[in-house]
Design an enzyme around this catalytic site. Structure first.
Site, PDB file in Angstrom:
ATOM      1  NE  ARG A 147       5.068  25.938  13.313  1.00 49.60           N
ATOM      2  CZ  ARG A 147       5.676  26.994  13.855  1.00 49.60           C
ATOM      3  NH1 ARG A 147       5.271  28.219  13.579  1.00 49.60           N
ATOM      4  NH2 ARG A 147       6.661  26.831  14.707  1.00 49.60           N
ATOM      5  CE1 TYR A 159       9.631  30.479  15.424  1.00 51.20           C
ATOM      6  CE2 TYR A 159       9.163  29.245  13.408  1.00 51.20           C
ATOM      7  CZ  TYR A 159       8.727  29.874  14.561  1.00 51.20           C
ATOM      8  OH  TYR A 159       7.390  29.889  14.855  1.00 51.20           O
ATOM      9  CG  ASP A 210       6.249  30.649  10.975  1.00 51.22           C
ATOM     10  OD1 ASP A 210       6.634  31.573  10.231  1.00 51.22           O
ATOM     11  OD2 ASP A 210       5.763  30.843  12.109  1.00 51.22           O
ATOM     12  CG  HIS A 212       9.505  33.027  12.976  1.00 50.77           C
ATOM     13  ND1 HIS A 212      10.203  33.792  13.870  1.00 50.77           N
ATOM     14  CD2 HIS A 212       8.305  32.794  13.543  1.00 50.77           C
ATOM     15  CE1 HIS A 212       9.451  33.996  14.946  1.00 50.77           C
ATOM     16  NE2 HIS A 212       8.291  33.403  14.769  1.00 50.77           N
ATOM     17  CD  GLU A 236       2.979  31.553  10.380  1.00 52.19           C
ATOM     18  OE1 GLU A 236       2.703  30.337  10.457  1.00 52.19           O
ATOM     19  OE2 GLU A 236       3.103  32.281  11.375  1.00 52.19           O
ATOM     20  CD  GLU A 262       3.424  34.858  14.008  1.00 48.31           C
ATOM     21  OE1 GLU A 262       2.807  33.798  13.864  1.00 48.31           O
ATOM     22  OE2 GLU A 262       4.583  34.916  14.453  1.00 48.31           O
ATOM     23  NE  ARG A 283      -0.054  32.685  11.054  1.00 50.31           N
ATOM     24  CZ  ARG A 283      -0.272  32.046  12.200  1.00 50.31           C
ATOM     25  NH1 ARG A 283      -1.453  31.529  12.452  1.00 50.31           N
ATOM     26  NH2 ARG A 283       0.678  31.920  13.108  1.00 50.31           N
ATOM     27  CD  GLU A 339       0.157  29.117  15.617  1.00 51.93           C
ATOM     28  OE1 GLU A 339      -0.158  30.315  15.431  1.00 51.93           O
ATOM     29  OE2 GLU A 339       1.323  28.740  15.794  1.00 51.93           O
ATOM     30  CD1 TRP A 402      14.792  33.800  17.021  1.00 48.70           C
ATOM     31  CD2 TRP A 402      12.677  34.416  17.383  1.00 48.70           C
ATOM     32  NE1 TRP A 402      14.109  32.725  17.565  1.00 48.70           N
ATOM     33  CE2 TRP A 402      12.817  33.078  17.783  1.00 48.70           C
ATOM     34  CE3 TRP A 402      11.420  35.026  17.502  1.00 48.70           C
ATOM     35  CZ2 TRP A 402      11.770  32.320  18.312  1.00 48.70           C
ATOM     36  CZ3 TRP A 402      10.384  34.285  18.016  1.00 48.70           C
ATOM     37  CH2 TRP A 402      10.562  32.947  18.423  1.00 48.70           C
TER      38      TRP A 402
HETATM   39  C1  GCO Z   1       3.604  31.020  15.190  1.00 44.00           C
HETATM   40  C2  GCO Z   1       4.521  32.067  15.674  1.00 44.00           C
HETATM   41  C3  GCO Z   1       4.963  31.968  17.087  1.00 44.00           C
HETATM   42  C4  GCO Z   1       5.755  33.202  17.463  1.00 44.00           C
HETATM   43  C5  GCO Z   1       5.443  33.593  18.863  1.00 44.00           C
HETATM   44  C6  GCO Z   1       6.249  34.775  19.322  1.00 44.00           C
HETATM   45  O1  GCO Z   1       3.423  30.958  13.981  1.00 44.00           O
HETATM   46  O2  GCO Z   1       3.066  30.327  16.021  1.00 44.00           O
HETATM   47  O3  GCO Z   1       5.471  32.427  14.735  1.00 44.00           O
HETATM   48  O4  GCO Z   1       5.594  30.784  17.420  1.00 44.00           O
HETATM   49  O5  GCO Z   1       7.121  32.981  17.288  1.00 44.00           O
HETATM   50  O6  GCO Z   1       4.081  33.847  18.939  1.00 44.00           O
HETATM   51  O7  GCO Z   1       5.826  35.186  20.579  1.00 44.00           O
HETATM   52 MG    MG Z   2       4.399  32.376  12.860  1.00 41.26          MG
END
Ligand code: GCO
Ligand code: MG
Length: 402
Positions: A147, A159, A210, A212, A236, A262, A283, A339, A402
């Site tokens: 990643r 991020y 990602d 995010h 992602e 996630e 995820r 991951e 975030w």
């Molecule tokens: C990822 C995630 C994490 C999250 C974290 C928040 O893809 O690994 O986005 O980095 O930000 O799990 O607690």
């Molecule tokens: Mg993520």
């Protein structure tokens, strides 16, 4: 057989983890992870005040019945706190059952579907040049999938950029720290990163990114399109998924594979995304969605639509979740990737485990159970420390995702 005792262990070997230990009258115990990053103590209370009293005296072999008891019995279904508490119980009970059977857990799920589990590592840097170097380091370490996240000039603490060389751990402040975001700058910069990565290293490795939750569906579709020449393994969380329908727009405009889930905590969060084939990878991981009992239902449902798994494996999920996820990954027929952010040595010492990394893959060991334990004496030396994830604001001060 009866559950005799259960207790919650909170420890902070560099970051906070919540662990449930269930003991039986036969001397066998099981371990489950209940960590919810930044909201840890709410799950501690849920377990100690509401779940543990109801577990004492129950037959730990009745995993399904206990799952239904905790899910239906709460009346207030779902949600991250409830589902993480259920996950901790569920994983501890699977651990007990596998130990009683004298087998590694994947054998109880149906046995091996693969020799080992492909993982992706996290490469990041302050700008494109640094990130390209970081990806090179992961290639040298043997990773097949990486990643890549880059800092963006003009954006404060974008991020995904690690502070150290290898570890990315954003939950670091006693109150949330404030970071910045600028979609225009990101849309301009991120495709250039992947262009440079493919120019430098070719197309043999899997590359992931990602978003995010930062982009609107239209911006997400635009990013997906711009990234198409670089053939990502996945893009992602490119837009928030509370409204599952939002992914229709993204999907209709790009063939870049999409991954989501996630932050989901049950099959209902993913139902429309899966049955409309709006994503390629789901995820959700063990601790996120009520344990192995529920996760395998999500995976089976996803398999009907050729959607594969890609379990969340950030460092805020403890080695207990990693161990359980690896048993799931070793079995699940529609496995995609896992991951692997790597825990610090301090964390690994508190949670002795038998999984190991070699040549881009993680492998589970043959220890009966899920193969992860907790060293309680060492855990006690690392007391809980409040730590929160950051928040993000746009340049004009508007709160963003975030
Ligand atoms: C990822 C995630 C994490 C999250 C974290 C928040 O893809 O690994 O986005 O980095 O930000 O799990 O607690
Ligand atoms: Mg993520």
């Amino acid at each position: 057989m009866k559950i005799q005792a259960a207790r919650v262990i909170v420890t902070c070997p560099g970051r906070n983890f919540v662990t449930l230990k269930i003991e039986t009258d036969q001397g066998v115990y099981g371990i489950g992870d209940a960590t919810l990053n930044g909201r840890e103590l709410s799950v501690v209370s849920y377990l100690e005040d509401h779940v543990i009293p109801a577990l004492i005296g129950k037959d730990p072999q009745r995993i399904e019945d206990i799952w239904q008891y905790l899910y239906r019995g709460a009346y207030w279904r779902r949600g991250p706190v409830t589902m993480r508490a259920i996950a901790a119980v569920d994983v501890a009970l699977w651990d007990i059952k596998a130990k009683m059977a004298g087998m590694p857990l994947y054998q109880l799920l149906g046995g091996r579907s693969r020799d080992h589990v492909m993982v992706y590592g996290h490469a990041s840097g302050g700008d494109i040049a640094e990130t390209v170097d970081a990806v090179g380091q992961y290639i040298d370490m043997g990773y097949k999938a990486i990643r890549a996240q880059t800092g963006i000039p003009g954006v404060k603490d974008a991020y995904g950029v690690g502070r150290g060389k290898l570890h990315y751990e954003p939950a670091d402040a006693a109150l949330p720290s404030e970071t910045g975001w600028n979609t225009r700058k990101a849309l301009n910069y991120v495709p250039k990163l992947f262009e440079k990565l493919r120019d430098t290293y070719g197309f043999d490795h899997h590359l992931l990114h990602d978003g995010h939750h930062r982009y609107t569906p239209q911006e997400a579709a635009n990013l997906g399109r711009m990234l198409e020449p670089y053939q990502l393994f996945w893009l992602e969380d490119v837009t928030p998924a509370e409204n599952q329908e939002a992914f229709k727009l993204v999907r209709h405009h790009t063939v870049t594979p999409l991954a989501v889930g996630e932050i989901f905590n049950s099959i209902w969060d993913a139902k429309d995304l899966i049955q409309n084939q709006l994503i390629d990878y789901i995820r959700t991981t063990v601790v996120g969605a009520g344990g192995l009992t529920h996760l395998r239902r999500i995976a089976d449902f996803a398999a009907l639509y050729q959607i594969r798994t890609g379990c969340h494996g950030a460092t805020d999920l403890s080695p207990v979740t990693m161990g359980a996820a690896l048993h799931f990954d070793t079995w699940v027929p529609n496995f995609g990737i896992q991951e692997y952010m790597r825990h610090s040595d301090e964390t690994d010492d508190v949670f002795p485990h038998d999984y190991s990394f070699a040549d881009g893959y993680l492998s589970v060991g043959d220890t009966p159970g899920h193969g992860v334990d907790i060293d309680e004496e060492l855990a006690a030396k690392h007391p809980y420390k409040p730590a929160y994830l950051p928040v993000a604001r746009l340049a004009d001060g508007t709160m963003w995702n975030w």
